[in-house]
Design an enzyme around this catalytic site. Sequence first.
Site, PDB file in Angstrom:
ATOM      1  N   PRO A 236       0.812  -1.218   0.000  1.00 36.00           N
ATOM      2  CA  PRO A 236       0.000   0.000   0.000  1.00 36.00           C
ATOM      3  C   PRO A 236       0.848   1.271   0.000  1.00 36.00           C
ATOM      4  O   PRO A 236       0.329   2.345  -0.291  1.00 36.00           O
ATOM      5  CB  PRO A 236      -0.801  -0.102   1.314  1.00 36.00           C
ATOM      6  CG  PRO A 236      -0.731  -1.530   1.714  1.00 36.00           C
ATOM      7  CD  PRO A 236       0.576  -2.043   1.193  1.00 36.00           C
TER       8      PRO A 236
ATOM      9  N   GLU B 240       3.380  -8.203   8.577  1.00 34.09           N
ATOM     10  CA  GLU B 240       3.428  -6.736   8.541  1.00 34.09           C
ATOM     11  C   GLU B 240       4.234  -6.216   7.352  1.00 34.09           C
ATOM     12  O   GLU B 240       4.374  -5.008   7.166  1.00 34.09           O
ATOM     13  CB  GLU B 240       4.034  -6.187   9.839  1.00 34.09           C
ATOM     14  CG  GLU B 240       3.294  -6.596  11.110  1.00 34.09           C
ATOM     15  CD  GLU B 240       1.806  -6.312  11.039  1.00 34.09           C
ATOM     16  OE1 GLU B 240       1.431  -5.168  10.755  1.00 34.09           O
ATOM     17  OE2 GLU B 240       1.016  -7.261  11.264  1.00 34.09           O
TER      18      GLU B 240
ATOM     19  N   ARG C 211      -3.428  -8.969 -20.410  1.00 37.85           N
ATOM     20  CA  ARG C 211      -4.334  -8.419 -21.422  1.00 37.85           C
ATOM     21  C   ARG C 211      -3.601  -7.583 -22.471  1.00 37.85           C
ATOM     22  O   ARG C 211      -4.079  -7.421 -23.585  1.00 37.85           O
ATOM     23  CB  ARG C 211      -5.408  -7.534 -20.772  1.00 37.85           C
ATOM     24  CG  ARG C 211      -6.328  -8.304 -19.830  1.00 37.85           C
ATOM     25  CD  ARG C 211      -7.438  -7.429 -19.281  1.00 37.85           C
ATOM     26  NE  ARG C 211      -8.327  -6.922 -20.300  1.00 37.85           N
ATOM     27  CZ  ARG C 211      -8.271  -5.733 -20.850  1.00 37.85           C
ATOM     28  NH1 ARG C 211      -7.353  -4.865 -20.456  1.00 37.85           N
ATOM     29  NH2 ARG C 211      -9.106  -5.371 -21.778  1.00 37.85           N
TER      30      ARG C 211
ATOM     31  N   ASP D  37     -11.081  -0.412 -24.630  1.00 41.14           N
ATOM     32  CA  ASP D  37     -11.377  -0.469 -23.202  1.00 41.14           C
ATOM     33  C   ASP D  37     -11.415   0.883 -22.520  1.00 41.14           C
ATOM     34  O   ASP D  37     -10.920   1.860 -23.055  1.00 41.14           O
ATOM     35  CB  ASP D  37     -10.308  -1.305 -22.501  1.00 41.14           C
ATOM     36  CG  ASP D  37     -10.740  -2.733 -22.427  1.00 41.14           C
ATOM     37  OD1 ASP D  37     -11.927  -2.960 -22.233  1.00 41.14           O
ATOM     38  OD2 ASP D  37      -9.868  -3.604 -22.573  1.00 41.14           O
TER      39      ASP D  37
HETATM   40  N1  4HQ Z   1      -0.619  -5.567   0.941  1.00 42.14           N
HETATM   41  N2  4HQ Z   1      -1.513  -3.082  -2.975  1.00 42.14           N
HETATM   42  C1  4HQ Z   1       0.372  -5.868   3.167  1.00 42.14           C
HETATM   43  C2  4HQ Z   1      -1.488  -4.703   0.282  1.00 42.14           C
HETATM   44  C3  4HQ Z   1      -1.283  -4.237  -1.108  1.00 42.14           C
HETATM   45  C4  4HQ Z   1      -2.033  -3.239  -1.763  1.00 42.14           C
HETATM   46  C5  4HQ Z   1       0.534  -6.217   0.344  1.00 42.14           C
HETATM   47  C6  4HQ Z   1      -0.892  -5.900   2.338  1.00 42.14           C
HETATM   48  C7  4HQ Z   1       1.760  -6.230   1.237  1.00 42.14           C
HETATM   49  C8  4HQ Z   1       2.585  -6.739   3.434  1.00 42.14           C
HETATM   50  N3  4HQ Z   1      -0.347  -4.597  -1.976  1.00 42.14           N
HETATM   51  N4  4HQ Z   1       1.423  -6.674   2.579  1.00 42.14           N
HETATM   52  N5  4HQ Z   1      -3.073  -2.571  -1.299  1.00 42.14           N
HETATM   53  O1  4HQ Z   1      -2.470  -4.311   0.881  1.00 42.14           O
HETATM   54  O2  4HQ Z   1      -0.484  -3.910  -3.106  1.00 42.14           O
END
Ligand code: 4HQ
Length: 250
Positions: free
Chosen positions: A89, A116, A154, A169
């Site tokens: 994230p 984590e 795609r 698209d």
């Molecule tokens: N995670 N976009 C936490 C995500 C995520 C997202 C991946 C959760 C990595 C450690 N990855 N782990 N949103 O939420 O890519």
Amino acid sequence: MNIGVITIFPEMFESILKSGIVAKAINNNLVSITFSNPRDFAEDNRKTIDEKVFGGGPGMLMMAPPLEKSLKFLKKKLGDDSLVVYVSPQGKKFNNVLSKKVVNNNKIILICGRYEGIDERFIETFVDEEWSIGDYVLTGGELASMVIIDSVTRFIPGALGDKCSVEEDSFENGLLDYPHYTKPRVYNGKAVPDILLNGNHEKILDWRQKQSLGRTWLRRPELLENLALTDKQEKLLSEFIEERKNLMNE
Ligand code: 4HQ
């Protein structure tokens, strides 16, 4: 296109490997996916890959050394010039532009974090880019990686049966898609718009363009800010806004 995935849950990927366009692309040798499980590179007898976080706090963190060995294994297979992406994230928001860049590069290694996340020093040393699929938190990077693999596939030439589908698209022209209709002509008392049935191809193109512009204006106005609309498009959007005003006054 060669894709490498670092994950402790490779079995999660069975869904996209078995069904649909991604499965077909693999069978047609357009895509090859290689998995590497950091668990296989754990350094102790109990196959430990996670540890408590320095400084305290809840949860565990994936340790750098098994990840590094996992990555070296994949780089040996795919090449040292692979783009190494950690999905998280904290990353840059993934979109169609990045997706097409991946296809051009022809190889990518996706790192799926659990718990984590992963040790920051691994990211600093080995990760080229950090990508996020959206502002929500998943329990691991696997689903995010599958989203990226699906989207990238795609754009591989020949992966979609119908050549036009990618070009027509959403987002290809910076706009949202227009509405689509199929049989039956009347459903739940709602008729298909007449214009789509009377075979005037030019008028149909205009109508669709107008709907695309109108929906983008209504639902994602920020997308329009980055576009320079043609005079024709400005006119169609004005008509859409005017027609909508009249509809709401009825
Ligand atoms: N995670 N976009 C936490 C995500 C995520 C997202 C991946 C959760 C990595 C450690 N990855 N782990 N949103 O939420 O890519």
